[in-house]
Design a protein around this motif. Structure first.
Motif, short mmCIF file in Angstrom:
data_model
loop_
_atom_site.label_atom_id
_atom_site.label_comp_id
_atom_site.label_asym_id
_atom_site.label_seq_id
_atom_site.Cartn_x
_atom_site.Cartn_y
_atom_site.Cartn_z
N ASP A 103 0.82 -1.21 0.00
CA ASP A 103 0.00 0.00 0.00
C ASP A 103 0.85 1.26 0.00
O ASP A 103 0.45 2.29 -0.56
CB ASP A 103 -0.92 0.02 1.23
CG ASP A 103 -1.88 -1.15 1.23
OD1 ASP A 103 -2.71 -1.23 0.30
OD2 ASP A 103 -1.78 -2.00 2.14
N VAL A 104 2.01 1.18 0.64
CA VAL A 104 2.90 2.32 0.78
C VAL A 104 4.28 1.92 0.27
O VAL A 104 4.77 0.85 0.60
CB VAL A 104 3.02 2.78 2.25
CG1 VAL A 104 3.96 3.98 2.38
CG2 VAL A 104 1.66 3.09 2.84
N GLY A 105 4.88 2.80 -0.52
CA GLY A 105 6.27 2.63 -0.92
C GLY A 105 7.05 3.82 -0.42
O GLY A 105 6.58 4.96 -0.52
N VAL A 106 8.21 3.58 0.17
CA VAL A 106 9.05 4.67 0.64
C VAL A 106 10.45 4.45 0.10
O VAL A 106 10.95 3.33 0.09
CB VAL A 106 9.02 4.80 2.18
CG1 VAL A 106 9.45 3.53 2.88
CG2 VAL A 106 9.85 5.99 2.66
N ALA A 107 11.06 5.54 -0.39
CA ALA A 107 12.38 5.44 -1.02
C ALA A 107 13.32 6.50 -0.49
O ALA A 107 12.90 7.61 -0.16
CB ALA A 107 12.25 5.59 -2.53
N THR A 108 14.60 6.13 -0.45
CA THR A 108 15.65 7.07 -0.06
C THR A 108 16.74 7.06 -1.12
O THR A 108 17.20 6.01 -1.55
CB THR A 108 16.28 6.69 1.30
OG1 THR A 108 16.92 5.41 1.20
CG2 THR A 108 15.24 6.67 2.41
#
Length: 172
Positions: A103-108
């Motif tokens: 549901d959520v994607g987080v990237a750095t």
């Protein structure tokens, strides 16, 4: 952020919120090298909400593992807000479980230093958060040594996801 001290309070709160809402999360990391995923899995019960993550530290892996546009990487390099945007959006599909994207994607992505990369100075960081059809990117200018920049990026990424959940009325 020391993993020996137990889970960070913000990580605990994020996993709790995701679990309560029945949401899942996936991480795509470059400069943090897995620290963000580690911060999440430090939380007992994280397996309910955390699908998994990709550490695409080398620039070509952002293309081959996450599908970041080759032209974008060639023109602007890996330290770019649109790279963070594509990483966050695409990791949801890469880390799908039983055919269901996260549901959520987080990237750095960014420069931890000590040397500049892609014309960007150390401390230049972009954090992407994808939910639904919307991806938000936060630009950071951090200071300190490599460890401080990487740790601050993890905290910022967790904070960005929490803010996005609160904005969507789905969490705290």
């Amino acid at each position: 952020m020391s993993r020996h001290d137990g889970p960070d309070a913000a990580s605990v709160e994020l996993i709790r919120t995701l679990t309560e809402r029945g949401l899942t999360i996936a991480t795509a990391e470059s400069l943090t090298g897995g620290l963000l995923a580690a911060a999440l899995v430090d939380v007992p019960g994280a397996s309910i909400a955390f699908n998994g993550g990709i550490v695409a530290y080398a620039t070509p892996l952002k293309r081959t593992l996450l599908g970041v546009a080759e032209e974008l990487l060639a023109e602007r390099g890996a330290v770019d807000p649109d790279v963070a945007r594509q990483m966050a959006d695409r990791v949801r599909l890469v880390c799908a479980v039983d055919g269901r994207p996260a549901d959520v994607g987080v990237a750095t992505t960014g420069v931890a230093g000590p040397d500049p990369q892609d014309g960007r100075s150390p401390g230049t960081v972009f954090v992407g958060v994808a939910m639904g059809d919307h991806v938000e990117v936060t630009a950071l200018e951090l200071t300190g040594d490599r460890a401080a920049i990487r740790s601050a990026t993890v905290h910022a990424a967790i904070g960005a996801v929490r803010a996005r959940l609160a904005h969507d009325g789905r969490g705290t």
